[in-house]
Scaffold this active site. Structure first.
Site, mmCIF file in Angstrom:
data_model
loop_
_atom_site.group_PDB
_atom_site.id
_atom_site.type_symbol
_atom_site.label_atom_id
_atom_site.label_comp_id
_atom_site.label_asym_id
_atom_site.label_seq_id
_atom_site.Cartn_x
_atom_site.Cartn_y
_atom_site.Cartn_z
ATOM 1 N N ARG A 94 0.670 -1.215 -0.100
ATOM 2 C CA ARG A 94 -0.045 0.113 -0.049
ATOM 3 C C ARG A 94 1.008 1.305 -0.090
ATOM 4 O O ARG A 94 1.941 1.282 0.701
ATOM 5 C CB ARG A 94 -0.963 0.099 1.247
ATOM 6 C CG ARG A 94 -1.770 -1.297 1.245
ATOM 7 C CD ARG A 94 -2.738 -1.201 2.345
ATOM 8 N NE ARG A 94 -3.653 -2.550 2.398
ATOM 9 C CZ ARG A 94 -4.483 -2.673 3.356
ATOM 10 N NH1 ARG A 94 -4.679 -1.739 4.364
ATOM 11 N NH2 ARG A 94 -4.983 -3.993 3.449
ATOM 12 N N ARG B 279 1.699 1.843 10.224
ATOM 13 C CA ARG B 279 1.469 2.079 8.881
ATOM 14 C C ARG B 279 2.607 1.922 7.879
ATOM 15 O O ARG B 279 3.550 2.688 8.036
ATOM 16 C CB ARG B 279 0.742 3.378 8.581
ATOM 17 C CG ARG B 279 -0.234 3.620 7.433
ATOM 18 C CD ARG B 279 -1.083 4.821 7.431
ATOM 19 N NE ARG B 279 -1.914 4.852 8.534
ATOM 20 C CZ ARG B 279 -3.218 4.504 8.568
ATOM 21 N NH1 ARG B 279 -3.555 3.560 7.430
ATOM 22 N NH2 ARG B 279 -3.856 4.670 9.648
ATOM 23 N N GLU C 76 -6.712 0.116 14.919
ATOM 24 C CA GLU C 76 -7.500 -0.870 14.513
ATOM 25 C C GLU C 76 -6.692 -2.059 14.163
ATOM 26 O O GLU C 76 -5.585 -1.953 13.420
ATOM 27 C CB GLU C 76 -7.797 -0.446 13.116
ATOM 28 C CG GLU C 76 -8.674 -1.352 12.244
ATOM 29 C CD GLU C 76 -9.012 -0.949 10.672
ATOM 30 O OE1 GLU C 76 -9.392 -1.905 9.887
ATOM 31 O OE2 GLU C 76 -9.103 0.373 10.508
ATOM 32 N N SER D 52 -10.913 -5.920 10.447
ATOM 33 C CA SER D 52 -12.258 -5.619 10.228
ATOM 34 C C SER D 52 -12.734 -6.865 9.480
ATOM 35 O O SER D 52 -12.231 -7.689 9.012
ATOM 36 C CB SER D 52 -12.168 -4.207 9.157
ATOM 37 O OG SER D 52 -11.601 -4.691 8.070
ATOM 38 N N ARG E 193 0.300 -5.117 12.980
ATOM 39 C CA ARG E 193 -0.437 -4.438 13.894
ATOM 40 C C ARG E 193 -0.503 -5.768 15.293
ATOM 41 O O ARG E 193 -0.721 -5.182 16.326
ATOM 42 C CB ARG E 193 -1.777 -4.328 13.506
ATOM 43 C CG ARG E 193 -2.111 -3.407 12.205
ATOM 44 C CD ARG E 193 -2.054 -1.958 12.785
ATOM 45 N NE ARG E 193 -2.027 -0.911 11.776
ATOM 46 C CZ ARG E 193 -3.020 -0.347 11.132
ATOM 47 N NH1 ARG E 193 -4.332 -0.719 11.569
ATOM 48 N NH2 ARG E 193 -3.064 0.313 10.040
#
Length: 525
Positions: free
Chosen positions: A348, A363, A435, A438, A487
């Site tokens: 990403r 990130r 986070e 999800s 994470r």
């Protein structure tokens, strides 16, 4: 654009010049408009009044036919230079037209750049031209039928000339029809998925708390963040990662590398035991597959890395190759649901990401992840969404983490998700919740683009009473993050750190780390 396309219904007569200009753009395409300001009916028919039953109105009852028709010619002119999309989605334009105010409100609630009024206008123009094209085709067939048998030379010549004129007219009409269809696809693909009625409207601050597991750990010593711990324990190396690949790239080393492998293997074993088929997926995918899954590789601030000179992109999640696996396929209903789990590398650009909230591993440009993906019938998807989020809760609870489960609001859904649950874990070194996972129900949004369909069980009768197979239906798709490795490493290092700088290994991971109970600095050679 919506306000320019469709103005609130008022009985306003356009000027003669404006009306002549509007009709010049569609000369040979539509019949002259009816006299403006005729009765404003509950549903105003388009300019051409000789439609067969079932052909739709141009505007809703809130809008004036004259205003709509005059503006639609502007849209017609715009479509002549519209480039053809590389793929076409199976969008239910009829449903959009019949509910366009609700569809626009939904798009606005999700902050989607969709102009539903333009979509409706393009769709009505497309249907109008399609009807005229079908009529013209009938005329050509009738002209061809007249050519059979003997006839005088002058009669044949006249018929040949008529056929040629009809062919040329048809070619021009088909060109306009193709341009309209291209424009309709481009605008229609901007319309997001529907939204579950329980989804809160607004930004992240409006998220609803579904549940909370565990409590924040109380420390009696100064807490370190994962960067400080990782450097002292020699688990992370961002400095050399930046030298080799650039900022936000890194090396995992020593127990850090082993911890990634342990997390991946433990997670895959857990989800496979629950009936998920394991996969290792390609890291590169076609740009069109990315787009069909709801990602935007061609946008200015895209999160996608593209391969220069090739129609390939680095996948940002294994959701994309797993969805592509069933692209253009028909599945028997008896085989649904299909549960899949994949280990993949994620890439990403993280365009626009900056600040302390994205520091360290939180990130990065490349990371490993275990992703689950499910294909189901519409009737199964809500229950499967609950299954996915429950499985995630179980995984993170077994690791001993404290986390919250949130029902995410409309601004956070993106284009594909009908509903999305996020899990945010307490990260004491970063002094906030972050986070870690999800789970999304995308209903038929991705399936309509990937063309994933299923054959329902049983049969049905047509109008003549003949028994036939039930028509194909679009599936639903769901996805959930089982383990985003960076994470999870943050959560483990920061929550299980000890005063001496070591980190306790969660008990469930110890068998995958050769029995290691504590992460300590490697022994000096």
């Amino acid at each position: 654009m919506a306000s320019r396309l469709l103005q609130p219904s008022r009985c306003v007569r356009p000027s003669g010049n404006a009306l002549r200009h509007a009709m010049a753009n569609v000369r040979g395409v539509a019949s002259p408009p009816q006299t403006p300001c005729q009765t404003q009916r509950a549903q105003t028919l388009p300019v051409r009044m000789s439609y067969p039953r079932g052909l739709p109105p141009v505007c809703s009852d809130r809008y004036s036919a004259v205003t709509c028709r005059a503006v639609s010619t502007e849209v017609m002119a715009e479509t002549t230079e519209t480039a053809a999309p590389e793929w076409k989605a199976n969008i239910d334009f009829k449903a959009i037209r019949e509910n366009f105010e609700a569809v626009q409100k939904n798009a606005d609630n999700r902050k989607a750049a969709a102009d539903v009024a333009k979509v409706v206008d393009l769709y009505n123009q497309y249907l109008e031209l399609k009807y005229q094209s079908d009529e013209l085709r009938q005329e050509r067939n009738q002209a061809a039928a007249k050519m059979k048998g003997k006839m005088d030379a002058d009669v044949r010549a006249a018929l040949v000339a008529e056929g040629k004129a009809l062919k040329e007219k048809g070619a021009a009409l088909d060109e306009k029809l193709s341009a309209l269809e291209n424009a309709l696809q481009i605008e229609g693909q901007k319309v997001p998925n529907k939204t579950h009625p329980d989804v809160p409207i607004g930004g992240e601050e409006n998220a609803n708390l579904r549940s909370e597991v565990g409590q924040q750990r109380k420390f009696d010593f100064p807490v370190q963040d994962h960067l400080a711990l990782g450097e002292k324990l020699k688990l992370l190396n961002f400095e050399d990662g930046a030298a080799v690949a650039g900022n936000k790239f890194y090396y995992l080393q020593n127990a850090g590398a082993l911890l990634e492998l342990a997390l991946v293997n433990w997670t895959m074993n857990k989800v496979v035991a629950k009936g998920y088929t394991p996969y290792m997926t390609p890291d590169l995918v076609r740009a069109t597959v990315l787009e069909k899954c709801g990602f935007q590789p061609r946008m200015a601030n895209t999160q996608v890395y593209s391969v220069e000179g090739m129609d390939l992109c680095l996948a940002g999640t294994a959701e994309i190759p797993l969805g592509g696996l069933y692209m253009d396929k028909v599945i028997d209903e008896a085989d649904l649901p299909i549960r899949m789990a994949a280990f993949g590398h994620c890439f990403r650009t993280e365009a626009g990401a900056a600040g302390s909230a994205s520091k360290g591993l939180y990130r990065v440009h490349q990371f490993s992840k275990v992703e689950t993906f499910v294909i189901s019938t519409p009737e199964q998807s809500d229950a499967l969404h609950e299954e996915l989020i429950s499985m995630e809760e179980q995984l993170f609870a077994e690791l001993g983490l404290h986390f919250k489960v949130l029902d995410m609001p409309s601004h956070d859904l993106g284009a594909p998700a009908y509903r999305k649950f996020d899990i945010e874990c307490w990260m004491p070194g970063m002094e906030r919740y972050g986070e870690i996972s999800s789970a999304s129900n995308c209903t038929d949004y991705q399936a309509r683009r990937l063309n994933i369909r299923y054959r329902p069980k049983g049969t049905e009768k047509d109008k003549k009473g003949k028994v036939k197979k039930a028509p194909l239906q679009f599936t639903h798709t769901l996805n959930a993050t089982a383990c985003a490795v960076p994470r999870m490493i943050i959560a483990i290092l920061e929550n299980f750190q000890q005063e001496d700088g070591s980190v306790i290994v969660p008990e469930v991971l110890r068998p995958y780390l050769g029995g290691m109970e504590k992460i300590e600095p490697p022994a000096q050679k």
